[in-house]
Design an enzyme around this catalytic site. Structure first.
Site, mmCIF file in Angstrom:
data_model
loop_
_atom_site.group_PDB
_atom_site.id
_atom_site.type_symbol
_atom_site.label_atom_id
_atom_site.label_comp_id
_atom_site.label_asym_id
_atom_site.label_seq_id
_atom_site.Cartn_x
_atom_site.Cartn_y
_atom_site.Cartn_z
ATOM 1 N N HIS A 87 0.838 -1.204 0.000
ATOM 2 C CA HIS A 87 0.000 0.000 0.000
ATOM 3 C C HIS A 87 0.870 1.249 0.000
ATOM 4 O O HIS A 87 1.963 1.268 0.582
ATOM 5 C CB HIS A 87 -0.971 0.004 1.190
ATOM 6 C CG HIS A 87 -0.338 0.051 2.549
ATOM 7 N ND1 HIS A 87 -0.127 1.226 3.232
ATOM 8 C CD2 HIS A 87 0.114 -0.936 3.370
ATOM 9 C CE1 HIS A 87 0.425 0.964 4.408
ATOM 10 N NE2 HIS A 87 0.587 -0.337 4.514
ATOM 11 N N ASP A 89 -0.595 4.342 0.798
ATOM 12 C CA ASP A 89 -1.128 5.330 1.729
ATOM 13 C C ASP A 89 -0.433 5.209 3.074
ATOM 14 O O ASP A 89 0.193 4.183 3.385
ATOM 15 C CB ASP A 89 -2.644 5.184 1.892
ATOM 16 C CG ASP A 89 -3.061 3.875 2.550
ATOM 17 O OD1 ASP A 89 -2.475 2.826 2.204
ATOM 18 O OD2 ASP A 89 -3.969 3.891 3.407
ATOM 19 N N ASP A 120 6.283 1.674 6.696
ATOM 20 C CA ASP A 120 4.897 1.228 6.569
ATOM 21 C C ASP A 120 4.145 2.106 5.583
ATOM 22 O O ASP A 120 3.529 3.092 5.963
ATOM 23 C CB ASP A 120 4.234 1.278 7.960
ATOM 24 C CG ASP A 120 2.801 0.810 7.954
ATOM 25 O OD1 ASP A 120 2.417 0.057 7.038
ATOM 26 O OD2 ASP A 120 2.048 1.221 8.861
ATOM 27 N N GLU A 154 -5.183 1.066 2.800
ATOM 28 C CA GLU A 154 -4.890 0.070 3.832
ATOM 29 C C GLU A 154 -5.016 0.659 5.224
ATOM 30 O O GLU A 154 -5.501 0.000 6.148
ATOM 31 C CB GLU A 154 -3.474 -0.491 3.619
ATOM 32 C CG GLU A 154 -3.196 -1.773 4.406
ATOM 33 C CD GLU A 154 -2.701 -1.538 5.817
ATOM 34 O OE1 GLU A 154 -2.680 -2.499 6.609
ATOM 35 O OE2 GLU A 154 -2.314 -0.390 6.149
ATOM 36 N N GLU A 155 -4.613 1.911 5.377
ATOM 37 C CA GLU A 155 -4.627 2.532 6.695
ATOM 38 C C GLU A 155 -6.027 2.935 7.154
ATOM 39 O O GLU A 155 -6.203 3.396 8.283
ATOM 40 C CB GLU A 155 -3.697 3.753 6.717
ATOM 41 C CG GLU A 155 -2.236 3.451 6.409
ATOM 42 C CD GLU A 155 -1.539 2.593 7.463
ATOM 43 O OE1 GLU A 155 -2.211 2.150 8.413
ATOM 44 O OE2 GLU A 155 -0.324 2.360 7.322
ATOM 45 N N ASP A 181 4.893 -6.099 4.505
ATOM 46 C CA ASP A 181 4.277 -5.077 5.358
ATOM 47 C C ASP A 181 4.351 -5.534 6.813
ATOM 48 O O ASP A 181 3.521 -5.163 7.633
ATOM 49 C CB ASP A 181 2.827 -4.845 4.927
ATOM 50 C CG ASP A 181 2.239 -3.577 5.536
ATOM 51 O OD1 ASP A 181 3.002 -2.751 6.055
ATOM 52 O OD2 ASP A 181 0.997 -3.424 5.505
ATOM 53 N N HIS A 428 3.424 4.237 12.528
ATOM 54 C CA HIS A 428 2.241 4.874 13.107
ATOM 55 C C HIS A 428 2.584 5.917 14.166
ATOM 56 O O HIS A 428 1.678 6.504 14.767
ATOM 57 C CB HIS A 428 1.270 3.844 13.717
ATOM 58 C CG HIS A 428 0.636 2.935 12.725
ATOM 59 N ND1 HIS A 428 -0.614 2.357 12.924
ATOM 60 C CD2 HIS A 428 1.035 2.492 11.506
ATOM 61 C CE1 HIS A 428 -0.930 1.601 11.901
ATOM 62 N NE2 HIS A 428 0.071 1.667 11.018
#
Length: 458
Positions: A87, A89, A120, A154-155, A181, A428
């Site tokens: 991903h 995003d 990520d 994805e997020e 991931d 994150h």
């Protein structure tokens, strides 16, 4: 294959320069104001895939953010077909003041690249793109058929991916899926994740009086929603960390003796974990080691609480409302819909009188176990062991990747979870980063993986 590895090593500086360009795009999928940047990032990925020589590249619109799809099937039907998923995003960047450098001004320090999305998942997606480009450049063609599915949601739980995969199952048909991931267990210790926890994410809203009240005039006669919420939260787990929701553990698949042995062989250190996160003691379910609790046992955690006055100084208010977010990480064979309903029923059962409680199921994902004895897994183990000059280990990951279960159920294809990040790289969180040694070695491992997988069925 060595000429491809040599080419990768010679092109490391250029690869990092291009990675920084990708990381500078603020593709925050949760932010409506960033929608144009998310779309711009999708087209950036597509343009770079085209530049690598990929013959079929598409940016496919969805009801949300675009999906980038590419394929090269020139290896022919006698070679395996690999679907790579990733991903583009990224997570929001708050709190901004905790970043050393702005999150979308990527910076290299101590051989690490710092930026939102570094590990990520932009960095891990791009290393496969670098590997595929080097293979095509040095070999003239790829030894396997490749399909790439790179999404932009994805997020936010991949809301448009499931219908896309279901509607395009024939286009996405493959012999195996590769996902980068996840994380390596430790620096220099290659590992393959074979189990992912699921997720049930809930919101508890507690409402008391019809307005905020003066705590002197009404306190003692009207139930405080914050106090009521605290009572509810306190009844979710006992003092040893065991979850008290009736039936919560009914379907939990226990670890086998072999699995416990495999996890123990990873060399996990409680002292290192305490030092890493800055705590004096660890906490968790009794009867299990911390490495088992981190990825193979279910959890329940309060992720946030909101209510009342939280500003500077004092305000003697009895609030009208309070709210908490609660996440539960699930393990095989738990199911998110079942656990969510049990959570809802239990919260209502323990809620005190005098307040109104609403529980909302925000989103979730079922846990997954992937088979460990497949040609793709064997190729990955060989590739990782050779690249890092260390035996590849098997481990479980505490997080969730809902798409893995989707690939299993819709495409009937086994997944290889071959990650190159590290758990302490602040995914994150502020100052997210990616070790550039693992970025470069990841590209080499990808080359070896695709090569060994091709030869395993040639």
């Amino acid at each position: 294959m060595q000429n491809v590895i040599d080419s990768l090593r010679a092109g490391r500086e250029q690869a990092v320069t291009t990675l920084l360009e990708l990381l500078s795009i603020p593709s925050v999928s949760t932010d409506p104001d960033a929608a144009s940047d998310v779309k711009r990032c999708a087209h950036w990925v597509a343009e770079k895939l085209t530049a690598t020589g990929m013959p079929d590249v598409r940016v496919i619109d969805t009801a949300g953010h675009p999906i980038v799809y590419a394929q090269d099937l020139s290896a022919g039907p006698d070679r395996p077909t690999v679907l790579f998923y990733g991903h583009y995003d990224v997570q929001p960047v708050d709190p901004l003041n905790l970043w050393t450098n702005p999150p979308f001004e990527p910076t290299v320090r101590d051989n690490k690249v710092f930026a939102r999305g570094a590990t990520d998942d932009k960095g891990q997606v791009f290393l496969h793109m670098v590997a595929l480009e080097a293979m095509r450049r040095e070999l003239g063609s790829l030894p396997i058929n490749i399909k790439l599915l790179i999404e932009g949601e994805e997020e936010i739980g991949s809301p448009n991916l499931a219908p896309f995969v279901s509607e395009h199952a024939d286009m996405l048909a493959c012999d195996c899926v590769v996902v980068s991931d996840t994380s390596m267990f430790a620096p220099g210790q290659p590992s393959i994740v074979y189990g992912l926890r699921g997720l049930a994410y809930m919101q508890i809203d507690v409402t008391g009086p019809n307005r905020d009240l003066h705590s002197g005039s009404y306190g003692g006669a009207v139930h405080n929603p914050i106090n009521a919420l605290a009572q509810i939260i306190a009844k979710l787990k006992d003092e040893h960390g065991r979850i008290l929701i009736p039936g919560f553990y009914d379907d939990v698949l226990d670890l086998t003796v072999e699995e416990r042995s495999d996890l123990a062989s990873l060399g996990h250190s409680d002292d290192r974990l305490k030092a890493d996160v800055g705590v004096k003691d660890l906490f968790g379910e009794q009867g299990y080691t911390s490495i088992e609790r981190l990825g193979a046992r279910p959890t329940l955690d309060c992720n946030g609480i909101l209510g009342g006055f939280t500003g500077e100084g004092a305000k003697t208010v009895l609030p009208s409302k309070a709210m908490a977010k609660v996440s539960m990480r699930l393990v095989p064979h738990q199911r998110t819909a079942d656990i969510a309903q049990k959570f809802i029923d239990y919260v209502h059962a323990v809620a005190p009188a005098g307040v109104t409680v609403t529980v909302t199921d925000l989103h979730g994902a079922d846990p997954v176990l992937v088979p460990r004895d497949t040609p793709a897994i064997h190729a990955a183990v060989k590739a990782l062991s050779e690249t890092y000059n260390a035996p590849c280990k098997f481990t479980r990951e505490g997080g969730s990747i809902p798409v893995v279960l989707l690939f299993d159920t819709v495409l009937k294809a086994p997944t290889v979870l071959m990650g190159f990040g590290l758990n302490n790289e602040n995914a994150h969180s502020p100052d997210e980063h990616f070790d550039l040694d693992n970025f470069h070695l990841g590209s080499e491992a990808a080359v070896r993986f695709y090569t060994y997988l091709a030869s395993s069925v040639a």
